[in-house]
Design a protein around this motif. Structure first.
Motif, PDB file in Angstrom:
ATOM      1  N   GLU A   1      71.420  31.033  12.585  1.00  0.00           N
ATOM      2  CA  GLU A   1      70.258  31.404  11.803  1.00  0.00           C
ATOM      3  C   GLU A   1      70.534  32.745  11.118  1.00  0.00           C
ATOM      4  OE1 GLU A   1      67.310  31.033  14.512  1.00  0.00           O
ATOM      5  OE2 GLU A   1      67.006  28.748  14.464  1.00  0.00           O
ATOM      6  N   LEU A   2      69.671  33.008  10.236  1.00  0.00           N
ATOM      7  CA  LEU A   2      69.666  34.486   9.818  1.00  0.00           C
ATOM      8  C   LEU A   2      69.814  35.485  10.463  1.00  0.00           C
ATOM      9  CD1 LEU A   2      69.506  35.601   6.763  1.00  0.00           C
ATOM     10  CD2 LEU A   2      66.853  35.934   7.334  1.00  0.00           C
ATOM     11  N   VAL A   3      69.000  35.231  11.690  1.00  0.00           N
ATOM     12  CA  VAL A   3      68.818  36.653  12.594  1.00  0.00           C
ATOM     13  C   VAL A   3      70.325  36.750  13.073  1.00  0.00           C
ATOM     14  CG1 VAL A   3      68.194  35.178  14.530  1.00  0.00           C
ATOM     15  CG2 VAL A   3      67.579  37.662  14.494  1.00  0.00           C
ATOM     16  N   ASP A   4      71.104  35.750  13.509  1.00  0.00           N
ATOM     17  CA  ASP A   4      72.484  35.901  13.972  1.00  0.00           C
ATOM     18  C   ASP A   4      73.317  36.688  12.958  1.00  0.00           C
ATOM     19  OD1 ASP A   4      71.980  34.001  16.522  1.00  0.00           O
ATOM     20  OD2 ASP A   4      71.652  32.624  15.216  1.00  0.00           O
ATOM     21  N   LYS A   5      73.159  36.132  11.651  1.00  0.00           N
ATOM     22  CA  LYS A   5      73.996  36.633  10.665  1.00  0.00           C
ATOM     23  C   LYS A   5      73.642  38.216  10.677  1.00  0.00           C
ATOM     24  CE  LYS A   5      74.535  33.745   7.050  1.00  0.00           C
ATOM     25  NZ  LYS A   5      75.928  33.647   7.071  1.00  0.00           N
ATOM     26  N   LEU A   6      72.259  38.577  10.472  1.00  0.00           N
ATOM     27  CA  LEU A   6      71.971  39.800  10.135  1.00  0.00           C
ATOM     28  C   LEU A   6      72.420  40.693  11.312  1.00  0.00           C
ATOM     29  CD1 LEU A   6      68.265  39.345   9.187  1.00  0.00           C
ATOM     30  CD2 LEU A   6      70.226  40.127   7.641  1.00  0.00           C
TER      31      LEU A   6
ATOM     32  N   LEU B   1      51.353  31.268  15.606  1.00  0.00           N
ATOM     33  CA  LEU B   1      50.289  31.950  14.890  1.00  0.00           C
ATOM     34  C   LEU B   1      50.568  33.256  14.010  1.00  0.00           C
ATOM     35  CD1 LEU B   1      48.202  31.949  18.159  1.00  0.00           C
ATOM     36  CD2 LEU B   1      47.960  30.196  16.148  1.00  0.00           C
ATOM     37  N   THR B   2      51.725  33.451  13.767  1.00  0.00           N
ATOM     38  CA  THR B   2      52.251  34.688  13.168  1.00  0.00           C
ATOM     39  C   THR B   2      53.706  33.979  12.290  1.00  0.00           C
ATOM     40  OG1 THR B   2      53.876  35.816  14.605  1.00  0.00           O
ATOM     41  CG2 THR B   2      51.492  36.036  14.824  1.00  0.00           C
ATOM     42  N   ASP B   3      53.914  34.888  11.505  1.00  0.00           N
ATOM     43  CA  ASP B   3      55.230  34.881  10.690  1.00  0.00           C
ATOM     44  C   ASP B   3      56.397  35.593  11.345  1.00  0.00           C
ATOM     45  OD1 ASP B   3      53.804  32.938   8.925  1.00  0.00           O
ATOM     46  OD2 ASP B   3      53.401  34.613   7.536  1.00  0.00           O
ATOM     47  N   THR B   4      56.035  36.345  12.344  1.00  0.00           N
ATOM     48  CA  THR B   4      57.156  37.212  12.769  1.00  0.00           C
ATOM     49  C   THR B   4      58.118  36.243  13.841  1.00  0.00           C
ATOM     50  OG1 THR B   4      55.539  38.903  12.867  1.00  0.00           O
ATOM     51  CG2 THR B   4      57.544  39.297  14.010  1.00  0.00           C
ATOM     52  N   TYR B   5      59.136  35.978  13.350  1.00  0.00           N
ATOM     53  CA  TYR B   5      60.060  35.378  14.188  1.00  0.00           C
ATOM     54  C   TYR B   5      60.966  36.310  15.188  1.00  0.00           C
ATOM     55  CZ  TYR B   5      63.868  31.875  15.054  1.00  0.00           C
ATOM     56  OH  TYR B   5      64.587  30.962  15.779  1.00  0.00           O
ATOM     57  N   VAL B   6      61.409  37.578  14.399  1.00  0.00           N
ATOM     58  CA  VAL B   6      61.996  38.296  15.224  1.00  0.00           C
ATOM     59  C   VAL B   6      61.400  39.910  14.794  1.00  0.00           C
ATOM     60  CG1 VAL B   6      64.113  39.423  16.099  1.00  0.00           C
ATOM     61  CG2 VAL B   6      64.027  36.925  15.728  1.00  0.00           C
TER      62      VAL B   6
ATOM     63  N   GLU C   1      64.955  36.288  22.535  1.00  0.00           N
ATOM     64  CA  GLU C   1      65.342  35.087  22.269  1.00  0.00           C
ATOM     65  C   GLU C   1      64.894  34.083  23.397  1.00  0.00           C
ATOM     66  OE1 GLU C   1      69.485  32.592  20.909  1.00  0.00           O
ATOM     67  OE2 GLU C   1      69.788  34.516  22.278  1.00  0.00           O
ATOM     68  N   LEU C   2      65.495  34.563  24.562  1.00  0.00           N
ATOM     69  CA  LEU C   2      65.104  33.839  26.108  1.00  0.00           C
ATOM     70  C   LEU C   2      63.620  33.633  26.091  1.00  0.00           C
ATOM     71  CD1 LEU C   2      66.176  32.717  28.379  1.00  0.00           C
ATOM     72  CD2 LEU C   2      66.165  34.627  29.553  1.00  0.00           C
ATOM     73  N   THR C   3      63.000  34.580  25.772  1.00  0.00           N
ATOM     74  CA  THR C   3      61.585  34.557  26.070  1.00  0.00           C
ATOM     75  C   THR C   3      60.669  33.907  24.875  1.00  0.00           C
ATOM     76  OG1 THR C   3      61.513  36.727  27.010  1.00  0.00           O
ATOM     77  CG2 THR C   3      59.489  35.953  26.590  1.00  0.00           C
ATOM     78  N   LEU C   4      60.984  33.941  23.656  1.00  0.00           N
ATOM     79  CA  LEU C   4      60.284  33.448  22.599  1.00  0.00           C
ATOM     80  C   LEU C   4      60.808  32.607  21.608  1.00  0.00           C
ATOM     81  CD1 LEU C   4      58.747  36.900  21.432  1.00  0.00           C
ATOM     82  CD2 LEU C   4      57.507  35.021  22.778  1.00  0.00           C
ATOM     83  N   LEU C   5      61.850  32.182  21.648  1.00  0.00           N
ATOM     84  CA  LEU C   5      62.553  31.388  20.684  1.00  0.00           C
ATOM     85  C   LEU C   5      63.084  30.216  21.401  1.00  0.00           C
ATOM     86  CD1 LEU C   5      64.942  33.802  18.743  1.00  0.00           C
ATOM     87  CD2 LEU C   5      62.500  33.210  18.281  1.00  0.00           C
TER      88      LEU C   5
END
Length: 290
Positions: A136-141, A175-180, A202-206
């Motif tokens: 995903e984008l987060v991994d690439k960033l 409820l929000t757009d904040t993925y990370v 990641e473990l808690t929220l994704l």
């Protein structure tokens, strides 16, 4: 004083940044889900980021939005910016007075930029890491930020790092757009610390576990009972059978750690959750044969 990457995959938009500067995440990254993202750095003017996002939202492309915003800034020679729209167009600017080494690289759906760097290899390694990393984008960033850090990053040293990734409806409970959204404001190794924090986020929220990364409850019942007993969640006998009492204790521990969304209703445990439990036992000095 900073190196960053701004990027999109057409769904997510995000920024990752590191610097020898306190709380860089409070200044450099700006983004809006479904619109785009901006990094404003060097002698940063965050107002430029807000203006650029408004221009992107109006339909202007990244290059034109950047040009228009800089046209309103008398200090533009000391600014450095990276801009990406949700459509994938990207643009960057490095002012003539940005301290060396300063520069940027614009690629497909991303831009990397930095100043006071050890050299151009910081940006080159970031671009390569972003382009070759899968996920995903987060991994690439995160991969790009780590590559820049490993290449020397800010030539004055390290202090802070941050990452923000937005996805429409991708945040907490949808409820929000904040993925990370994570910041390391003051740390001797901020990029590594940022990655550690992300592993917990990641473990808690994704919800993106590998379906093959599981362990059978029956295979680890003895270890789980030993650990949960010492941690105070299990009061039964340590017999190695995953019974109702063990299940209840495990769920109580998971709730305590905010892992409710990672509790399965079958005969398996997510590998990530099990490893966290074992690592927690080790951190506390418990001897566990796992």
């Amino acid at each position: 004083m900073t190196f960053s990457i701004v990027a999109t995959d057409g769904v997510d938009v995000g920024v990752a940044v590191a610097s020898k500067f306190i709380a860089v995440g409070a200044i450099v990254p700006q983004a809006k889900a479904g619109i785009g993202a901006v990094a404003t750095q060097c002698y940063a003017n965050p107002r430029l980021g807000s203006l650029i996002l408004r221009l992107l939202e109006s339909g202007i492309n990244a290059s034109d939005a950047l040009t228009r915003a800089l046209g309103e800034d008398q200090g533009r020679d000391e600014r450095q910016l990276g801009v990406v729209s949700i459509k994938g167009d990207a643009a960057a600017y490095t002012g003539s007075k940005c301290p060396e080494y300063a520069g940027h690289i614009v690629g497909s759906g991303y831009t990397v930029q930095g100043n006071i760097l050890v050299g151009p290899e910081v940006l080159e390694n970031m671009a390569k890491a972003f382009e070759t990393k899968r996920g995903e984008l987060v991994d690439k960033l995160l991969e790009a930020l780590s590559a820049g850090d490993a290449a020397g990053g800010d030539r004055r040293g390290s202090q802070s790092a941050a990452i923000i990734v937005l996805r429409p409806g991708g945040g907490y409970l949808g409820l929000t757009d904040t993925y990370v959204d994570l910041r390391v404001d003051d740390h001797p190794d901020p990029v590594s610390e940022l990655r550690r924090l992300f592993s917990i986020w990641e473990l808690t929220l994704l919800s993106r576990e590998d379906p093959n990364d599981v362990v059978l409850k029956s295979d680890v019942a003895l270890t789980v009972q030993k650990v949960l007993k010492v941690l105070g969640f299990y009061n039964g006998d340590v017999h190695g059978n995953w019974d109702k009492a063990t299940e209840e204790a495990f769920r109580a521990w998971a709730g305590f750690e905010n892992f409710e969304n990672k509790v399965r209703d079958d005969d398996k445990i997510w590998g990530s959750v099990y490893r966290y439990l074992i690592n927690e036992a080790r951190r506390r000095g418990l001897l566990v044969n796992d």
